[in-house]
Design a protein around this motif. Structure first.
Motif, mmCIF file in Angstrom:
data_model
loop_
_atom_site.group_PDB
_atom_site.id
_atom_site.type_symbol
_atom_site.label_atom_id
_atom_site.label_comp_id
_atom_site.label_asym_id
_atom_site.label_seq_id
_atom_site.Cartn_x
_atom_site.Cartn_y
_atom_site.Cartn_z
ATOM 1 N N GLN A 104 28.468 32.279 64.919
ATOM 2 C CA GLN A 104 28.655 32.667 63.743
ATOM 3 C C GLN A 104 27.608 32.543 62.795
ATOM 4 O OE1 GLN A 104 32.288 31.131 62.012
ATOM 5 N NE2 GLN A 104 32.766 32.659 61.199
ATOM 6 N N ALA A 108 26.053 34.237 57.017
ATOM 7 C CA ALA A 108 26.575 35.275 56.168
ATOM 8 C C ALA A 108 28.054 35.274 56.573
ATOM 9 C CB ALA A 108 25.901 36.335 56.495
ATOM 10 N N ASP A 109 28.448 35.295 57.756
ATOM 11 C CA ASP A 109 29.904 35.396 58.106
ATOM 12 C C ASP A 109 30.536 34.074 57.747
ATOM 13 O OD1 ASP A 109 29.144 37.768 59.532
ATOM 14 O OD2 ASP A 109 29.505 36.755 61.372
ATOM 15 N N ARG A 159 29.835 32.537 54.908
ATOM 16 C CA ARG A 159 30.148 32.638 53.480
ATOM 17 C C ARG A 159 31.021 33.663 53.229
ATOM 18 N NH1 ARG A 159 24.437 33.778 51.064
ATOM 19 N NH2 ARG A 159 24.402 31.808 51.551
ATOM 20 N N ALA A 160 31.054 34.736 54.048
ATOM 21 C CA ALA A 160 32.342 35.581 53.643
ATOM 22 C C ALA A 160 33.732 35.040 53.847
ATOM 23 C CB ALA A 160 32.122 37.045 54.612
ATOM 24 N N GLU A 161 34.024 34.133 54.760
ATOM 25 C CA GLU A 161 35.187 33.667 55.080
ATOM 26 C C GLU A 161 35.528 32.612 54.059
ATOM 27 O OE1 GLU A 161 35.893 31.836 58.983
ATOM 28 O OE2 GLU A 161 35.015 33.584 60.181
ATOM 29 N N ALA A 180 34.717 32.746 50.966
ATOM 30 C CA ALA A 180 34.103 33.115 49.644
ATOM 31 C C ALA A 180 34.964 32.808 48.251
ATOM 32 C CB ALA A 180 34.277 34.679 49.576
ATOM 33 N N GLU A 226 33.504 29.351 46.129
ATOM 34 C CA GLU A 226 32.140 29.564 45.274
ATOM 35 C C GLU A 226 32.470 28.626 44.133
ATOM 36 O OE1 GLU A 226 29.668 31.066 46.334
ATOM 37 O OE2 GLU A 226 30.433 32.201 47.788
ATOM 38 N N TYR A 282 25.056 27.231 51.003
ATOM 39 C CA TYR A 282 25.180 27.488 52.561
ATOM 40 C C TYR A 282 23.653 27.263 53.226
ATOM 41 C CZ TYR A 282 29.516 29.450 51.444
ATOM 42 O OH TYR A 282 30.859 29.730 50.748
#
Length: 85
Positions: free
Chosen positions: A11, A14-15, A17-19, A21, A24, A28
């Protein structure tokens, strides 16, 4: 909040970070599975290991404990056994 992602993980950062979110602001970083992670562990207040896969050993847990930090981890695979001694 610093989130370290194993560079060998399937993983990408970026993945992850998206999970995450909602957490914040966070930083990362991908790290190699070597001693390069030790300074980050030692600078941490707590080590979180929210694995979703059954770990056969749980090296992150061992490294976190060796750094003298509390470890919070998923109750899956060998992780509970490693934490309970």
């Amino acid at each position: 909040l610093l989130v370290l992602v194993d560079s060998l993980s399937a993983q990408p950062v970026a993945d992850v970070r998206a999970e995450l979110a909602g957490l914040e602001p966070a930083s990362y970083r991908a790290f190699p599975a070597t001693s390069d992670v030790v300074p980050f562990l030692q600078a941490s207040d707590v080590i979180a290991f929210p694995t979703q896969l059954p770990e056969s050993f749980g090296r992150v847990v061992i490294e976190g404990l060796a750094s003298g930090r509390p470890v919070v981890a998923s109750h899956i695979g060998a992780v509970p056994e490693v934490l309970s001694g």
